[in-house]
Scaffold this active site. Structure first.
Site, PDB file in Angstrom:
ATOM      1  N   HIS A   1     -74.203  -7.428  83.688  1.00  0.00           N
ATOM      2  CA  HIS A   1     -75.028  -6.224  83.872  1.00  0.00           C
ATOM      3  C   HIS A   1     -76.211  -6.576  84.781  1.00  0.00           C
ATOM      4  O   HIS A   1     -76.003  -7.180  85.826  1.00  0.00           O
ATOM      5  CB  HIS A   1     -75.423  -5.714  82.470  1.00  0.00           C
TER       6      HIS A   1
ATOM      7  N   HIS B   1     -67.571  -2.842  89.723  1.00  0.00           N
ATOM      8  CA  HIS B   1     -68.316  -1.887  88.898  1.00  0.00           C
ATOM      9  C   HIS B   1     -67.333  -1.181  87.982  1.00  0.00           C
ATOM     10  O   HIS B   1     -66.223  -0.873  88.374  1.00  0.00           O
ATOM     11  CB  HIS B   1     -69.043  -0.854  89.781  1.00  0.00           C
TER      12      HIS B   1
ATOM     13  N   ASP C   1     -76.612  -4.859  92.855  1.00  0.00           N
ATOM     14  CA  ASP C   1     -77.225  -6.172  92.600  1.00  0.00           C
ATOM     15  C   ASP C   1     -77.032  -7.157  93.750  1.00  0.00           C
ATOM     16  O   ASP C   1     -77.835  -8.089  93.907  1.00  0.00           O
ATOM     17  CB  ASP C   1     -76.655  -6.770  91.299  1.00  0.00           C
TER      18      ASP C   1
HETATM   19  C1  SDX Z   1     -74.733  -3.269  86.858  1.00  0.00           C
HETATM   20  O1  SDX Z   1     -72.562   0.357  84.400  1.00  0.00           O
HETATM   21  C2  SDX Z   1     -73.518   0.455  85.245  1.00  0.00           C
HETATM   22  O2  SDX Z   1     -73.826   1.518  85.744  1.00  0.00           O
HETATM   23  C3  SDX Z   1     -74.258  -0.820  85.540  1.00  0.00           C
HETATM   24  C4  SDX Z   1     -75.239  -0.794  86.688  1.00  0.00           C
HETATM   25  C5  SDX Z   1     -76.446   0.050  86.373  1.00  0.00           C
HETATM   26  O3  SDX Z   1     -77.104   0.523  87.310  1.00  0.00           O
HETATM   27  O4  SDX Z   1     -76.800   0.154  85.159  1.00  0.00           O
HETATM   28  O5  SDX Z   1     -74.600  -0.306  87.840  1.00  0.00           O
HETATM   29  C6  SDX Z   1     -75.773  -2.202  86.980  1.00  0.00           C
HETATM   30  O6  SDX Z   1     -74.610  -3.849  85.829  1.00  0.00           O
HETATM   31  C7  SDX Z   1     -73.803  -3.513  88.010  1.00  0.00           C
HETATM   32  C8  SDX Z   1     -72.716  -4.580  87.687  1.00  0.00           C
HETATM   33  C9  SDX Z   1     -73.356  -5.958  87.809  1.00  0.00           C
HETATM   34  N1  SDX Z   1     -72.421  -6.989  87.329  1.00  0.00           N
HETATM   35  C10 SDX Z   1     -71.849  -7.863  88.192  1.00  0.00           C
HETATM   36  O7  SDX Z   1     -71.987  -7.838  89.404  1.00  0.00           O
HETATM   37  C11 SDX Z   1     -71.016  -8.920  87.491  1.00  0.00           C
HETATM   38  C12 SDX Z   1     -69.706  -9.133  88.230  1.00  0.00           C
HETATM   39  N2  SDX Z   1     -68.865  -7.952  88.067  1.00  0.00           N
HETATM   40  C13 SDX Z   1     -67.783  -7.997  87.125  1.00  0.00           C
HETATM   41  O8  SDX Z   1     -68.005  -8.784  85.999  1.00  0.00           O
HETATM   42  C14 SDX Z   1     -67.177  -6.614  86.894  1.00  0.00           C
HETATM   43  O9  SDX Z   1     -66.972  -6.043  88.122  1.00  0.00           O
HETATM   44  C15 SDX Z   1     -67.917  -5.619  86.002  1.00  0.00           C
HETATM   45  C16 SDX Z   1     -68.247  -6.211  84.694  1.00  0.00           C
HETATM   46  C17 SDX Z   1     -69.141  -5.127  86.680  1.00  0.00           C
HETATM   47  C18 SDX Z   1     -66.976  -4.429  85.794  1.00  0.00           C
HETATM   48  O10 SDX Z   1     -65.845  -4.953  85.250  1.00  0.00           O
HETATM   49  P1  SDX Z   1     -64.667  -4.099  84.608  1.00  0.00           P
HETATM   50  O11 SDX Z   1     -64.793  -2.651  84.884  1.00  0.00           O
HETATM   51  O12 SDX Z   1     -64.554  -4.517  83.197  1.00  0.00           O
HETATM   52  O13 SDX Z   1     -63.476  -4.570  85.487  1.00  0.00           O
HETATM   53  P2  SDX Z   1     -62.596  -5.844  85.174  1.00  0.00           P
HETATM   54  O14 SDX Z   1     -63.457  -7.015  84.811  1.00  0.00           O
HETATM   55  O15 SDX Z   1     -61.544  -5.416  84.225  1.00  0.00           O
HETATM   56  O16 SDX Z   1     -62.004  -6.156  86.616  1.00  0.00           O
HETATM   57  C19 SDX Z   1     -60.808  -5.538  87.077  1.00  0.00           C
HETATM   58  C20 SDX Z   1     -60.164  -6.585  87.999  1.00  0.00           C
HETATM   59  C21 SDX Z   1     -59.972  -7.925  87.266  1.00  0.00           C
HETATM   60  O17 SDX Z   1     -58.881  -8.544  87.867  1.00  0.00           O
HETATM   61  P3  SDX Z   1     -57.563  -8.835  86.946  1.00  0.00           P
HETATM   62  O18 SDX Z   1     -58.047  -9.695  85.794  1.00  0.00           O
HETATM   63  O19 SDX Z   1     -57.082  -7.451  86.486  1.00  0.00           O
HETATM   64  O20 SDX Z   1     -56.611  -9.542  87.890  1.00  0.00           O
HETATM   65  O21 SDX Z   1     -61.055  -6.872  89.097  1.00  0.00           O
HETATM   66  C22 SDX Z   1     -61.473  -8.227  89.021  1.00  0.00           C
HETATM   67  C23 SDX Z   1     -61.196  -8.701  87.599  1.00  0.00           C
HETATM   68  O22 SDX Z   1     -60.970 -10.108  87.588  1.00  0.00           O
HETATM   69  N3  SDX Z   1     -62.916  -8.256  89.269  1.00  0.00           N
HETATM   70  C24 SDX Z   1     -63.555  -9.277  89.833  1.00  0.00           C
HETATM   71  C25 SDX Z   1     -64.907  -8.892  89.854  1.00  0.00           C
HETATM   72  N4  SDX Z   1     -65.050  -7.679  89.309  1.00  0.00           N
HETATM   73  C26 SDX Z   1     -63.801  -7.297  88.936  1.00  0.00           C
HETATM   74  N5  SDX Z   1     -63.096 -10.465  90.333  1.00  0.00           N
HETATM   75  C27 SDX Z   1     -64.039 -11.290  90.854  1.00  0.00           C
HETATM   76  N6  SDX Z   1     -65.364 -10.980  90.904  1.00  0.00           N
HETATM   77  C28 SDX Z   1     -65.819  -9.812  90.411  1.00  0.00           C
HETATM   78  N7  SDX Z   1     -67.121  -9.532  90.465  1.00  0.00           N
END
Ligand code: SDX
Length: 410
Positions: A246, A293, A351
């Site tokens: 997050h 996201h 971010d």
């Molecule tokens: C914020 O919700 C909000 O509105 C939050 C926010 C706000 O203003 O309040 O926007 C602020 O928190 C933004 C997000 C910041 N977090 C990050 O940057 C951390 C890195 N991101 C990931 O951990 C991920 O993208 C999430 C947690 C943000 C979202 O994840 P989801 O929706 O649970 O998606 P997922 O993890 O199921 O990913 C789907 C696929 C996966 O691949 P498979 O396992 O299916 O093969 O996409 C891949 C993931 O591995 N993936 C990534 C990735 N994000 C998704 N792979 C590498 N790096 C990433 N960052």
């Protein structure tokens, strides 16, 4: 953007089968409540009906804070009254300042991190707030303004203590003649920021202010939904925002770029060295911070806005603590972004540009997520007010996956 007009139907108990039919891990895609504060869609982001590009271009953070808390665009007289109230509330109770000073050694050694000290300081603000136990609308609004005013002061005092400097602006909470965003930078450095820097921070606070039912806001609503108080709900929000999935991602995104820069060197930017680094990350299933996201799958509307502003100040060839010209961080970041898009179809979230932009401005990395708090307090407070005003305890069901019933003395 849908606008709800008919009252929500009275909730009725659903059967276990019906409930299990809508089960989604992490509540992905589940509507967990209503709000009139913010609407997020693939096509746009609106705060109380105003679109984010419009706000970033034409509003100030103080105006957006008023909009989120009061529900309408402030008139000139409402805005000047609001600003005066917030400026008057900037100074901290001595109990909070002495707590921050007592944590100097822990902060300087890195044993305590600013996000945790901020969370504790907000709890102490609650103990010293005369309205703490009052959840009424007027009391919640007064507390919202005090938190909005005091969180930048806490951040500034923390940075002074980390730097081993005397507290800046102890009496007045900074410089009462300068606006909110500029005062945040002044509190941290003792220098009044250049107008361009102040505006970039101001826009970043607008972009970070509100985002409907994100994890930290939902946390705050769950706490408020038990009729607990605003300071408790905000403390929970800070704990949730700290996580690297997050808000903590803005710090981790910059640390990741520093790691890549260390591994490939300035000469490696634009070369295959960065591609190789990224492919190794993919092979090890590494989560790359600042990307992806839960809601936005075609890009975070806020990211390009901040990227452009940050790149503009970086082109003035500001030198960074690492000595690399600031623009190099954006060139590296843009190459990383392109590889993520080409290979994974994953876009940067807000971010990612935040990390590069704050780094260009010389803001210490551990203060990035606290600055996120200084902005998101407006969204959290608006949601807490909304939850208290029309409350229903938030208590979902769970899907049992444990042992079948058995006898203790079986
Ligand atoms: C914020 O919700 C909000 O509105 C939050 C926010 C706000 O203003 O309040 O926007 C602020 O928190 C933004 C997000 C910041 N977090 C990050 O940057 C951390 C890195 N991101 C990931 O951990 C991920 O993208 C999430 C947690 C943000 C979202 O994840 P989801 O929706 O649970 O998606 P997922 O993890 O199921 O990913 C789907 C696929 C996966 O691949 P498979 O396992 O299916 O093969 O996409 C891949 C993931 O591995 N993936 C990534 C990735 N994000 C998704 N792979 C590498 N790096 C990433 N960052």
């Amino acid at each position: 953007m849908s606008t709800a007009t008919t009252p929500a139907p009275k909730p009725t108990a659903v059967s276990k089968e019906q409930a299990e039919a809508v089960f989604a891990k992490g509540l992905e895609g589940i509507i967990a409540g209503e709000t009139a504060i913010c609407s997020i869609e693939q096509g746009g982001l609106w705060y109380r009906g105003y679109e984010i590009h419009d706000l970033a271009q034409n509003a100030t953070f103080e105006e957006v804070a008023f909009l989120l808390l009061e529900g309408h665009k402030p008139s000139a007289s409402e805005l000047s009254r609001f600003k005066a109230e917030v400026i008057a509330e900037r100074p901290l109770h001595p109990a909070v300042t002495s707590f921050i000073e007592s944590m100097g050694g822990y902060l300087a050694s890195g044993r305590a991190v600013p996000m945790d000290i901020l969370r504790s300081a907000i709890s102490i603000l609650g103990h010293t707030d005369p309205d703490c136990q009052d959840n009424s609308g007027p009391a919640n609004l007064r507390k919202s303004k005090r938190l909005l005013a005091k969180i930048p002061t806490i951040i500034g005092h923390m940075q002074n203590v980390i730097d081993g400097k005397a507290i800046i602006g102890r009496e007045l909470g900074g410089d009462p003649t300068i606006d909110h965003a500029a005062n945040l930078l002044y509190l941290m450095t003792g220098q009044k920021p250049a107008k361009e820097y102040a505006r970039v921070i101001d826009v970043s606070l607008i972009l970070y202010a509100e985002h409907d039912y994100n994890a930290s806001t939902f946390t705050s609503r769950v706490i408020a939904g038990t009729l607990s108080d605003m300071h408790g709900a905000v403390s929970g929000g800070v704990a949730a925002l700290k996580g690297s999935l997050h808000g903590g991602a803005n710090e981790m995104a910059m640390e990741m770029l520093k790691e890549i820069m260390h591994d490939v060197g300035e000469k490696g930017i634009g070369t295959k060295a960065v591609d190789d680094w990224m492919h190794k990350a993919f092979d090890t299933k590494r989560k790359l911070m600042g990307f992806g996201h839960r809601v936005y799958k075609n890009g975070d509307h806020r990211a390009p806005i901040l990227h452009k502003l940050g790149r503009n100040i970086a082109t003035s060839d500001a030198k960074n603590p690492g000595g690399h010209p600031a623009i190099k961080w954006f060139e590296l970041g843009e190459q990383v972004q392109k590889i993520m898009l080409d290979k994974k179809t994953i876009h940067p979230n807000v971010d990612f540009p935040c990390g590069m932009t704050y780094f260009t401005m010389g803001i210490p990395v551990p203060q990035y997520t606290p600055i996120f708090v200084a902005s998101r307090i407006t969204g959290w407070a608006a949601h807490i007010i909304e939850q208290h005003a029309n409350n229903r305890l938030i208590r979902p069901l769970s899907k049992y996956t444990g042992e079948a019933p058995r006898k203790w003395n079986g």
